[in-house]
Design a protein around this motif. Structure first.
Motif, short mmCIF file in Angstrom:
data_model
loop_
_atom_site.label_atom_id
_atom_site.label_comp_id
_atom_site.label_asym_id
_atom_site.label_seq_id
_atom_site.Cartn_x
_atom_site.Cartn_y
_atom_site.Cartn_z
N HIS A 52 0.83 -1.21 0.00
CA HIS A 52 0.00 0.00 0.00
C HIS A 52 0.86 1.26 0.00
O HIS A 52 0.61 2.19 -0.78
CB HIS A 52 -0.93 0.00 1.22
CG HIS A 52 -1.92 1.11 1.22
ND1 HIS A 52 -3.04 1.12 0.40
CD2 HIS A 52 -1.96 2.28 1.92
CE1 HIS A 52 -3.73 2.23 0.60
NE2 HIS A 52 -3.09 2.95 1.53
N TYR A 53 1.88 1.30 0.85
CA TYR A 53 2.70 2.51 0.95
C TYR A 53 3.55 2.74 -0.30
O TYR A 53 3.68 3.87 -0.76
CB TYR A 53 3.60 2.42 2.18
CG TYR A 53 2.88 2.77 3.47
CD1 TYR A 53 1.86 3.73 3.48
CD2 TYR A 53 3.21 2.16 4.67
CE1 TYR A 53 1.20 4.06 4.65
CE2 TYR A 53 2.56 2.47 5.85
CZ TYR A 53 1.54 3.43 5.83
OH TYR A 53 0.88 3.74 7.00
N ILE A 54 4.12 1.69 -0.86
CA ILE A 54 4.92 1.88 -2.07
C ILE A 54 4.03 2.29 -3.25
O ILE A 54 4.46 3.04 -4.14
CB ILE A 54 5.74 0.61 -2.40
CG1 ILE A 54 6.75 0.87 -3.53
CG2 ILE A 54 4.83 -0.55 -2.78
CD1 ILE A 54 7.83 1.83 -3.17
N ARG A 55 2.76 1.85 -3.23
CA ARG A 55 1.82 2.28 -4.28
C ARG A 55 1.53 3.77 -4.17
O ARG A 55 1.38 4.46 -5.17
CB ARG A 55 0.52 1.49 -4.19
CG ARG A 55 0.56 0.11 -4.76
CD ARG A 55 -0.86 -0.43 -5.05
NE ARG A 55 -1.72 -0.34 -3.88
CZ ARG A 55 -1.85 -1.31 -2.98
NH1 ARG A 55 -1.14 -2.44 -3.12
NH2 ARG A 55 -2.67 -1.18 -1.96
N CYS A 57 -3.73 3.99 8.51
CA CYS A 57 -2.76 4.99 8.95
C CYS A 57 -2.35 5.97 7.86
O CYS A 57 -1.81 7.04 8.16
CB CYS A 57 -1.50 4.29 9.48
SG CYS A 57 -1.83 3.14 10.84
N ALA A 58 -2.59 5.61 6.59
CA ALA A 58 -2.12 6.46 5.49
C ALA A 58 -2.77 7.84 5.51
O ALA A 58 -2.16 8.83 5.10
CB ALA A 58 -2.39 5.77 4.16
N SER A 64 -0.72 11.59 13.13
CA SER A 64 -1.35 11.09 14.36
C SER A 64 -0.98 9.65 14.66
O SER A 64 -1.67 8.97 15.42
CB SER A 64 -2.88 11.24 14.24
OG SER A 64 -3.25 12.56 13.94
N TRP A 65 0.10 9.14 14.05
CA TRP A 65 0.45 7.74 14.25
C TRP A 65 0.70 7.40 15.72
O TRP A 65 0.32 6.34 16.20
CB TRP A 65 1.70 7.40 13.44
CG TRP A 65 1.41 7.23 11.97
CD1 TRP A 65 0.19 7.33 11.35
CD2 TRP A 65 2.37 6.95 10.95
NE1 TRP A 65 0.32 7.14 10.01
CE2 TRP A 65 1.65 6.90 9.72
CE3 TRP A 65 3.74 6.77 10.94
CZ2 TRP A 65 2.27 6.65 8.51
CZ3 TRP A 65 4.36 6.51 9.74
CH2 TRP A 65 3.64 6.45 8.52
N SER A 66 1.28 8.33 16.44
CA SER A 66 1.66 8.05 17.83
C SER A 66 0.45 7.95 18.76
O SER A 66 0.54 7.36 19.85
CB SER A 66 2.60 9.14 18.36
OG SER A 66 1.95 10.41 18.29
N THR A 67 -0.69 8.49 18.32
CA THR A 67 -1.89 8.46 19.17
C THR A 67 -2.90 7.42 18.73
O THR A 67 -3.92 7.23 19.41
CB THR A 67 -2.57 9.84 19.14
OG1 THR A 67 -2.97 10.15 17.79
CG2 THR A 67 -1.62 10.92 19.66
N MET A 68 -2.67 6.74 17.63
CA MET A 68 -3.61 5.75 17.12
C MET A 68 -3.12 4.34 17.46
O MET A 68 -1.93 4.02 17.29
CB MET A 68 -3.77 5.89 15.59
CG MET A 68 -4.35 7.26 15.16
SD MET A 68 -4.38 7.45 13.37
CE MET A 68 -5.50 6.13 12.91
#
Length: 593
Positions: free
Chosen positions: A58-61, A265-266, A271-275
């Motif tokens: 997903h991220y590389i896409r 997360c994308a 907000s990655w640290s709070t999820m």
């Protein structure tokens, strides 16, 4: 009424029978093609949707864009076809399978004809490889363009976050574009490509493929065979860099999807640290090196093929006699310990005095019943002219056998012509020097008939020879003359129906001789009883007459000559083959080597 009903039922039965035969014939001819195309399509779709939908990509896409699945799908098909393309040129492997098929009871004819088209399949695979290469290159250029943009001018927060992940550790980064140059945009993309193993190895792969393709045209193969031979060995570079192409693994996939959900997360990179689903940072790994798994088996088989060829090349071959013929042709008679042949087969010849690497194919013109094997060679290029000079052809001095050049022989190998003895009726068509395989066949027929051989299924042969000039008749007309005389003496006068066509204009002297010899029993040009035709054959009429004379019989048509005439013969075979079992059916076979 009753007779009409019976007639209708019969008509339906015949229609069903014709449909059944047509369906079986179509399936035998095209099953392998459909299977190969379907395999390519399935591979392409499976890999495409894997990179399009799987969460680990997903991220590389998001960085590379929609062209990433397309590039990887083309790469999968490249691996598949790069694996297959070596098998058709393993001559010993093809000969082994062909001889194995001879002992099977099912689909022998269809499988043999499939094996005889090995070079056609090899060329088709080459075209497909080029097609997928173009798709792979173009898609990856757009991939790197998008990766470059994501690093230099990110459009979204997630692109910026992913592009600037720490590069110090091997499992923390995903965007291979690092420290982009401040140069012009296009040069910056190219610079990033060339810094990667996939980039510069891809250049070598493409150049090798381009040179192999452009040097394999019929014109170069015919008149500059050395160029074709040497450039085709760039396949070593092609496979070497293909194996190394994916070594760096620049297409990265996420390894901790369960701990860090990319689809959730994308949208919230800040907000990655709070999820809960995003607290763990994404971890990445490079793609696995896969190409070697696809090509290792064919490379090993091809290596063994070359070992066999080398062993044959060092075996002693003795040239017993060299005979010069008109029309720039000469005959070489040879002996080799343990050499066994079948009519219509061919060999490869190397002359170390001329080149230590070049092997050239020639059809055997001798019969298995003779105590030597021979080839007829026409001088049309540097190598054949050099061999003729080394053998003393055209010179005033006679070269003794001890001073003749050393040659190496690889083979023999089977071709379609061998199958003529599996038919009751055979049609042989030769153009120019393409008559050579039929010299061996006619000699073998002659021997089997004179010795009342029990395995002689063949009962009728139609032979057509199209020549551009009268000098070309000399060496083969002598064979026909002996064959014709012996057949008449043995009571087989109707066994061979031969027709010779002269396609080019005649001189005034030749025309005068033909006119004065009109009432003679022999032809003034060939000396044979059958008169020479002038012009080109009318193939529709010829096939129609053969079909009418051989109702309910399978007729094998065998051709050696240019591709233009081959297409005409193939179309006439299909046009004049009747579907019903009571009709005549033509089966087309062409020499390919």
């Amino acid at each position: 009424m009753a007779s009409q009903t019976n007639g209708n039922v019969t008509g339906k039965t015949e229609s069903y029978e014709a449909w059944k035969i047509r369906s079986i014939k179509f399936a035998k001819e095209w099953t392998h093609v459909v299977l190969w195309l379907a395999t390519n399509l399935i591979f392409w779709l499976v890999v495409y949707f894997r990179y399009e939908n799987e969460p680990e990509y997903h991220y590389i896409r998001l960085l590379a864009g929609k062209s990433l699945p397309f590039a990887k799908a083309c790469a999968a098909c490249l691996n598949l076809n790069s694996m297959l393309i070596l098998f058709p040129v393993c001559r010993n492997l093809i000969s082994f399978f062909r001889s194995s098929v001879e002992t099977k009871a099912c689909c022998k004819r269809s499988v043999r004809r499939l094996l005889d088209k090995n070079l056609v399949f090899h060329k088709t695979l080459a075209y497909v490889i080029i097609l997928f290469t173009l798709g792979h290159i173009n898609a990856h250029y757009f991939n790197f363009e998008n990766l470059f943009n994501s690093r230099v001018h990110p459009e979204t927060d997630i692109q910026k976050t992913l592009s600037f992940l720490p590069y110090e550790q091997p499992d923390t980064w995903v965007n291979p574009v690092q420290n982009p140059s401040e140069t012009t945009y296009g040069l910056g993309v190219i610079q990033q490509v060339m810094q990667r193993v996939a980039g510069w190895t891809g250049i070598f792969i493409t150049m090798a493929l381009l040179l192999m393709y452009t040097s394999s045209t019929e014109f170069i193969r015919r008149y500059y065979f050395e160029t074709f031979w040497f450039t085709h060995h760039l396949f070593i570079i092609y496979y070497g860099f293909l194996i190394a192409h994916g070594a760096e693994g620049i297409v990265r996939y996420q390894t901790n999807v369960e701990e860090h959900n990319p689809k959730k997360c994308a949208d919230y990179p800040d907000s990655w640290s709070t999820m809960d689903d995003c607290k763990n940072a994404p971890m990445f790994a490079g793609g696995e090196l896969k190409s070697w798994k696809w090509v290792i088996a064919p490379l090993i088989i091809y290596f063994l093929e070359r070992v066999i060829r080398f062993c044959r090349s060092v075996q002693t071959v003795t040239i017993t006699e060299v005979i010069q013929h008109p029309s720039n042709a000469f005959e070489i008679r040879m002996k080799k310990s343990g050499f066994e042949m079948l009519p219509g087969q061919y060999i490869f010849i190397k002359c170390p005095q001329l080149s230590n690497f070049e092997w050239h194919p020639f059809t055997l013109t001798s019969s298995p019943n003779e105590d030597f094997f021979s080839v007829h060679i026409r001088t049309v290029g540097d190598w054949t002219n050099g061999l003729a000079e080394a053998c003393g052809v055209g010179g005033d001095d006679v070269i003794t056998p001890s001073k003749l050049p050393r040659v190496a022989v690889d083979g023999p190998f089977g071709t379609a012509s061998i199958d003529i003895f599996k038919y009751k009726v055979g049609v042989c068509v030769a153009a120019g020097i393409g008559v050579t395989p039929f010299a061996s066949i006619l000699k073998t027929i002659w021997h089997r008939l004179l010795n009342n051989s029990e395995d002689m299924k063949l009962s009728k042969v139609y032979f057509f020879w199209i020549c551009p000039e009268t000098n070309a008749f000399a060496w083969f007309s002598e064979l026909l003359e002996v064959f014709e005389r012996d057949m008449v003496e043995k009571g087989y006068a109707d066994f061979l129906n031969y027709n010779i066509y002269l396609t080019r204009g005649l001189s005034f002297k030749e025309t005068k001789n033909i006119y004065l010899s009109e009432n003679e029993n022999t032809d003034p040009i060939t000396g044979l009883r059958q008169k020479t035709h002038y012009g080109r054959p009318k193939w529709p009429t010829i096939f129609s007459e053969i079909a009418n004379e051989n109702q309910g019989i399978d007729v094998g048509v065998f051709f050696c000559g240019p591709s233009g005439l081959s297409e005409i013969l193939y179309k006439n075979c299909k046009l004049h083959s009747e579907i019903s079992r009571d009709g005549c059916r033509f089966f087309y076979n062409k020499e390919n080597f």
